[in-house]
Write an enzyme that holds these catalytic residues in place. Sequence first.
Site: not given
Length: 516
Positions: A240, A272
Amino acid sequence: MKPRRRRLSAATTSTILGAGLLLALTSSAAGAAPATTPARTPTLPASSTTTAPQAQGSVIVHLFQWRWESVARECADVLGPNGYGAVQVSPPQEHVVLPSAEGAEYPWWQDYQAVSYKISNTRRGTAADFAAMVRTCRDSGVQVYVDAIVNHTTGPGRGSGSAGSSWQGDAYTYPAVPYASRDFNDCRHDIADWNDPDEVWNCELLALRDLKTSRPNVRANITDYLNGLIDLGVAGFRIDAAKHVPAADLEAISAGLHDVPGYGGKPYLYQEVKEGGGPDSIKPWGYTHVGDVTDFRFHATVGTAVRDGRLNGLLDALDQDMAVAADEAVVFVDNHDTQRDDVSISYQGMGDRHDLAQTFMLAQPYGTPKVMSSYSYTQRAEGPPSTGPEAGNPAGALTAPTDCDNARWFCEHRNLNAMPTFPTAVGPAPAVPRTTDGDSRLAFDRGNRGFAAFNATDTVWHLTSPTNLPDGTYCDVANGPATCTSTTTITVTDGQLTATLPANGTLAIHVGGRGS
């Protein structure tokens, strides 16, 4: 599909770790201040040795905010039988507990604010629940990928986490790790210049306390957390907010990761990294030496085109206009963030057209596909369906078991039937257009191994098309199981097939699903 980087190979045995590892993951780190013991103490499973798990495909499904027991059941009953290779689960580490924020009770994003790296108790279950889920999924041929929070901890304020650990965001203090003020970057305000790598990496994303991942102890804490999950059998990680961590720091952390038990090799990493301005170092291609990246161009290109019924030229766009090479990309129609940024590209906004988009994603050759499965919401921050708080449990409102017959749970992946078997069957075979009918209807081969058709209109399409598939009877895996039923067969005769696609309907056949 092109081969995925850092793909895991099968080994001969798999040791599923038991009490020792779970105790390490559920207790406070050495030297940390003691934390309140959660009411639901894990029942620790005994160690066992099993035969090696076999991952069966490349398709990932994101079961957003599902409980651990619900994920386990889905692996056994749906994901394994329909050809999914991996399931992405929500963050398992201890998170903040926010009874109310942004107009919602216990918002979904509280799970992305880490209090510690303990997995003993979250709103989705206990460490024992998590370990049992991993075992069940592996036994079903489905790898578990964890959404990993490594860039930051919490926002401002103070409180207790889902496992009872105290935290003070204002003082940058997290005793259950332990982290102190020195473990965070000195830029203690939100990112102002998104083109400046120094700000993107070292300032705060949405006021979240930004970890100084260059510090050896911070790297060690993160590596230990990830290794604990790997030793339980977790086979990969979505990183993330990877764009907000220098690639060199992520590379150092990944270098210390264990091999995955049973499968062998390092875990699969996908990061990400949204596009934007600035130098290459903060763009997707600046991170591909560490692992794969999520390609947001695919989301924008395919989601918009399918929503608007513009399929003609879509294969060319995917071949020419994506951010990174096909074997470096994880692709998706929507994810938990984008569906809240633009509901028109989501199941909530598109309905059947969203099923068509996700089926198309699985049929075309670019990237590693990640299917979205989510829940309905009226407020952007709204959390998952819940059974409410439980007396003595510090996790706040607990996530309800998933019930796909309940309208709150969309369970979009179930609408795709056995379509995840398609990319495994066709492999890297190229997409070859076969038939079009206006801008909104398209059929293509994948070499001589598969054929797929899409009708992004509100009327029936009576399709007749040539194909390179060998003559014979095939299972329509877009509309049924990989083993044919009487209503899901398509026959190829003399290199041609005929079929009827309903409004917003799809069709997909491949050489791995032959009828009798």
